[in-house]
Enzyme design. Structure first.
Site, PDB file in Angstrom:
ATOM      1  N   LYS A 282       0.843  -1.199   0.000  1.00  0.00           N
ATOM      2  CA  LYS A 282       0.000   0.000   0.000  1.00  0.00           C
ATOM      3  C   LYS A 282       0.879   1.251   0.000  1.00  0.00           C
ATOM      4  O   LYS A 282       0.622   2.217  -0.723  1.00  0.00           O
ATOM      5  CB  LYS A 282      -0.931   0.001   1.213  1.00  0.00           C
ATOM      6  CG  LYS A 282      -1.818   1.264   1.365  1.00  0.00           C
ATOM      7  CD  LYS A 282      -2.929   1.340   0.329  1.00  0.00           C
ATOM      8  CE  LYS A 282      -3.656   2.681   0.301  1.00  0.00           C
ATOM      9  NZ  LYS A 282      -4.700   2.838   1.310  1.00  0.00           N
TER      10      LYS A 282
ATOM     11  N   LYS B 227      -0.041  11.794   5.172  1.00  0.00           N
ATOM     12  CA  LYS B 227       0.189  10.782   6.203  1.00  0.00           C
ATOM     13  C   LYS B 227       0.765   9.508   5.571  1.00  0.00           C
ATOM     14  O   LYS B 227       1.729   8.923   6.080  1.00  0.00           O
ATOM     15  CB  LYS B 227      -1.134  10.448   6.914  1.00  0.00           C
ATOM     16  CG  LYS B 227      -0.992   9.401   8.003  1.00  0.00           C
ATOM     17  CD  LYS B 227      -2.274   8.571   8.188  1.00  0.00           C
ATOM     18  CE  LYS B 227      -2.488   7.613   7.028  1.00  0.00           C
ATOM     19  NZ  LYS B 227      -3.507   6.592   7.201  1.00  0.00           N
TER      20      LYS B 227
END
Lengths: 298, 298
Positions: free
Chosen positions: A172, A240
């Protein structure tokens, strides 16, 4: 009687995913903060629990889809968390995007109360979540992944087992850094042709079948050019996620000049007050950096 | 009697393009440095000229496909160049990749001898050149582009007119910078998942249908992973093209952090002696920067 699946994090992504768990015939129990969301899910037949500890009493499998590792840690390790009491044969399917090391850190905490964890971050956006067509990147023990599979298949179309716990998060992170690095190139290409007096939309069409073709040139470029920057994947979340990619790189001693630059640019976009917009708003930061040069001139 | 088209630069790209001009039924005249290439084209029915000035005497339309602006300038402005004598109604179709400003600088030189110029850089690689399926990005006056079109259509499948002289080069520069910036992201993603113990080939397959999908993830990543780095688009040419993108940016006052970084990385790859390899060899530079971290470890 169908198995009860627990769910924590009924946001833009988790909301759609939880509805698909219900649709697949499972019982659903959830911890929900917002009253309107709780009402909607209660109306759809879900049981609403006061806290994760109560949820662990009802469900052997719990799915989390939370904004960051800190939120996940309080759900697991908090006073009323999943690990606040025994959770024999519990299985946490964490669909949040966090660092691989953060996923691994939770394994002993859960093991101490009799439970296990797999990481299962997703891609495909709110649309994929609502339609059950997500790509799910999983990491963990094979037996745990197989146990999770019926729930994962209720939420996604492509379920990949990539290795031990944390492997889904590594892939990811790779996905996010490629999108963000490519986005810088697309923004700089748009600025370049615009400064040369060429229509960026025409550039995008001409180049979208060649070596520079990409999902970012197709979708992000169009969202920036159309000014359609509300309701997508927020820049603050991308920031983030790039922080995660950088922390993995630092941990492994990797040279990451482009990832680091992308993180800095995304952070500057957020610092400029645009963190709530789609990450394609990076084009607006370039516009600001380029000042008058952003207009059509040679 | 068919029109004679002049050609200068029968290299990897130009060789295939010139053959397709012949195939389309034009007469071909060419200036050729290599004896074997001259022999092959003579055998195919081409006239070989001693220098560009002689070529201009035979052909009203000349195509150039040269490695850089300096080579092009000597072909045009040299003592036996295309502009060394009158070239009434001449038209130069320049398929080299050079800076937009360099293309514009040649216009008055050619105008002084009665000729005109269009820029027409190509993409699609040696395969596209051989098969006549190139994408050709043109800039110039509409009347000149229309005059060039039959020749362009002999060499390419998609002919785009993007604006005034130099516009084709601006879009080509945009293409190159997007490929190179994206390539950094792909290399850093491969290093990240590899350090996490995940197979980069599996990462590539899992992510090739999502937001991170790109021509670079499909093709460049595979060439690096397969070690198939001979005979492609050379890193030294990519480095030159990134220099063009940077020069356009400096000229227009654009912020180009990612393009500049890509140029520096490609330059380091060349400095490391790998400029003759496919640009996907950038992955080897990352391997070197990452040292032991490039292997599979957490």
């Amino acid at each position: 009687m169908p198995e009860t699946i627990g769910f924590i994090g009924l946001g833009v992504m988790g909301g759609g995913m939880a509805r698909n768990v219900l649709k697949a015939g499972f019982e659903l129990a959830a911890v929900v903060r917002r009253a309107d969301t709780a009402g909607a899910f209660r109306a759809a037949g879900a049981t609403i629990c006061e806290h994760p500890r109560a949820l662990a009493g009802l469900a052997k499998i719990v799915v989390t889809c939370l904004p960051d590792a800190s939120a996940l840690r309080s759900v697991v390790e908090g006073p009323d968390g999943l690990a606040a009491g025994p959770w024999t044969d519990g299985l946490l399917i964490d669909c949040s995007t966090i660092a691989p090391a953060e996923a691994r850190d939770l394994a002993p905490v859960l093991a101490a109360v009799g439970a296990r964890i797999v990481d299962a971050p997703v891609s495909g956006g709110a649309k994929g979540a609502a339609e059950g067509t997500l790509t799910i990147m999983t990491g963990g023990e094979s037996a745990d992944i197989e146990r999770a599979r019926p729930v994962l298949e209720a939420m996604g179309r492509h379920i990949h087992h990539l290795g031990p716990l944390g492997s889904g998060q590594a892939v990811k992170a790779a996905n996010q850094l490629m999108v963000a690095v490519n986005l810088m190139g697309v923004c700089e290409a748009i600025a370049l042709v615009r400064a040369a007096g060429v229509d960026p939309r025409q550039m995008r069409e001409v180049l979208s079948s060649g070596a520079a073709r990409s999902g970012v040139l197709e979708a992000h470029a169009l969202r920036y050019l159309d000014g359609a920057l509300e309701g997508g994947f927020r820049a603050e979340l991308m920031n983030k996620d790039l922080g995660i990619a950088c922390s993995v790189g630092r941990h492994s001693g990797l040279a990451q000049p482009a990832t680091t630059l992308a993180q800095q640019m995304m952070q500057a976009l957020c610092a400029d007050g645009m963190g709530g917009l789609d990450s394609a708003a990076l084009g607006l930061l370039y516009d600001r950096l380029n000042g008058a040069a952003a207009g059509a001139r040679r």
